[in-house]
Design an enzyme around this catalytic site. Structure first.
Site, short mmCIF file in Angstrom:
data_model
loop_
_atom_site.label_atom_id
_atom_site.label_comp_id
_atom_site.label_asym_id
_atom_site.label_seq_id
_atom_site.Cartn_x
_atom_site.Cartn_y
_atom_site.Cartn_z
CG ASN A 106 -1.53 1.35 1.24
OD1 ASN A 106 -2.49 1.56 0.15
ND2 ASN A 106 -2.28 1.41 2.40
CG HIS A 108 0.00 6.40 4.67
ND1 HIS A 108 -1.63 6.43 4.72
CD2 HIS A 108 -0.24 6.76 5.61
CE1 HIS A 108 -2.34 6.75 5.96
NE2 HIS A 108 -1.08 7.87 6.47
CB SER A 135 4.77 5.18 4.45
OG SER A 135 5.57 6.25 5.68
CG ASP A 144 -2.17 3.37 6.72
OD1 ASP A 144 -3.28 2.55 5.10
OD2 ASP A 144 -3.41 3.88 6.84
C1 GAR Z 1 -2.55 8.61 -2.70
O1 GAR Z 1 -1.73 10.02 -2.14
C2 GAR Z 1 -2.60 7.11 -1.66
O2 GAR Z 1 -1.55 6.85 -1.11
C3 GAR Z 1 -3.70 7.82 -1.30
O3 GAR Z 1 -4.42 7.71 -2.10
C4 GAR Z 1 -4.36 9.11 -2.60
C5 GAR Z 1 -4.67 8.19 -4.24
O4 GAR Z 1 -3.71 9.52 -4.85
N1 GAR Z 1 -3.78 6.56 -0.38
C6 GAR Z 1 -4.70 6.47 0.97
O5 GAR Z 1 -4.84 7.23 1.87
C7 GAR Z 1 -4.88 5.53 1.56
N2 GAR Z 1 -5.21 5.90 3.02
P1 GAR Z 1 -3.77 9.01 -6.55
O6 GAR Z 1 -5.53 8.30 -6.82
O7 GAR Z 1 -4.12 10.23 -7.13
O8 GAR Z 1 -2.93 7.81 -7.82
#
Ligand code: GAR
Length: 199
Positions: A106, A108, A135, A144
Site C-alpha cells: 500500500n 500512504h 510510505s 496502515d
Molecule cells: C495517494 O496519495 C495514496 O497514497 C492515498 O490516496 C492517494 C491516491 O492518489 N491513499 C491513502 O490515503 C490510503 N490511506 P491518486 O488516486 O491520485 O493516485
C-alpha cells in the site's frame, strides 16, 4: 516478469506513474489489471494503456466481507504476483489480507506510523508538524500498520493546504512505489520475509 494488479478508488495518478514506468523497456514488472471499489476516474489510465479493469462496487454488497470475497475472486482471475493498493480508500477484510499478504502493498501519504488512516495529509496539517512524508508498506490486518518497505520525508510549507501538500507528497510516493515494485521484481526485496498476515 512480475505481474501486478493495482487497486484504486480515485484519480489514479500514482497508478498512471506505475503504468508509465512499467511500459519502459527493461522494467521488470507489468500491470496486468486495475480494479476499483467504484467507478473510479483512474480507469481512464488503464484504458489508455490497454490494461483490463474490473469494478467491485462496495455499495452493491451487504457487508465488507461479501465485498472482499468478490474482490478476492476477481483478483484470483488474474493471479497477480503482487497486489498494489494505490489510493484504494477501503479497508480490506482480514480474509483478503490473509489471502494476499505479504504480496499486498500500500502507498500512504504520510511518514508511517505517523498519521495512518484515510486522512493522512489532513491530519498532518492539523497537527502542525514541520514535515510529513510518504510510505510504502506491506498491508496487514491493521490500518496502515504493516512493515515499512520505503519512506521519505516531505516538508510542510507555510501556507500549505491539504491539496498543495498532497500534490507535493504524491511525486515522492510514485518514486518510492516504482522503486519498491522494481526491487520486488528483481528479487532485491524479498516480501516472503514479511509475514504480515498474522499481525
Ligand atoms: C495517494 O496519495 C495514496 O497514497 C492515498 O490516496 C492517494 C491516491 O492518489 N491513499 C491513502 O490515503 C490510503 N490511506 P491518486 O488516486 O491520485 O493516485
Amino acid at each position: 516478469m512480475l505481474t501486478v494488479a493495482v487497486l484504486i478508488s480515485g484519480t489514479g495518478s500514482n497508478l498512471r506513474a506505475l503504468l508509465e514506468a512499467a511500459s519502459e523497456p527493461g522494467f521488470p514488472a507489468r500491470v496486468v489489471v486495475v480494479g476499483a471499489d467504484r467507478e473510479a476516474d483512474g480507469f481512464a489510465h488503464a484504458e489508455a494503456f490497454g490494461i483490463p479493469s474490473f469494478e467491485v462496487p462496495y455499495s452493491s454488497f451487504e457487508s465488507r466481507d461479501a465485498w472482499g470475497a468478490e474482490l478476492d475472486a476477481q483478483l484470483r482471475v488474474w493471479s497477480p504476483d503482487l497486489v498494489v493498493l494505490s489510493g484504494l480508500m477501503r479497508l480490506l477484510p482480514a480474509a483478503v489480507v490473509d489471502a494476499w499478504a505479504p504480496r499486498l502493498i500500500n502507498t500512504h501519504p504520510a511518514y508511517l506510523p505517523e498519521f495512518p488512516g484515510a486522512h493522512g495529509v489532513r491530519d498532518a496539517l492539523a497537527a502542525g508538524v514541520a514535515e510529513t512524508g510518504a510510505s510504502v508498506i506491506v498491508v496487514d490486518r491493521g490500518v496502515d500498520s504493516g512493515p515499512i518497505l520505503a519512506q521519505e520525508r516531505v516538508p510542510v510549507l507555510p501556507g500549505d493546504t491539504e491539496h498543495t501538500l498532497h500534490e507535493r507528497i504524491k511525486p515522492v510516493e510514485r518514486r518510492l512505489l516504482i522503486d519498491v515494485v522494481r526491487r520486488i521484481a528483481t528479487g532485491d526485496l524479498d516480501l516472503a520475509s514479511f509475514d504480515a498476515s498474522d499481525a
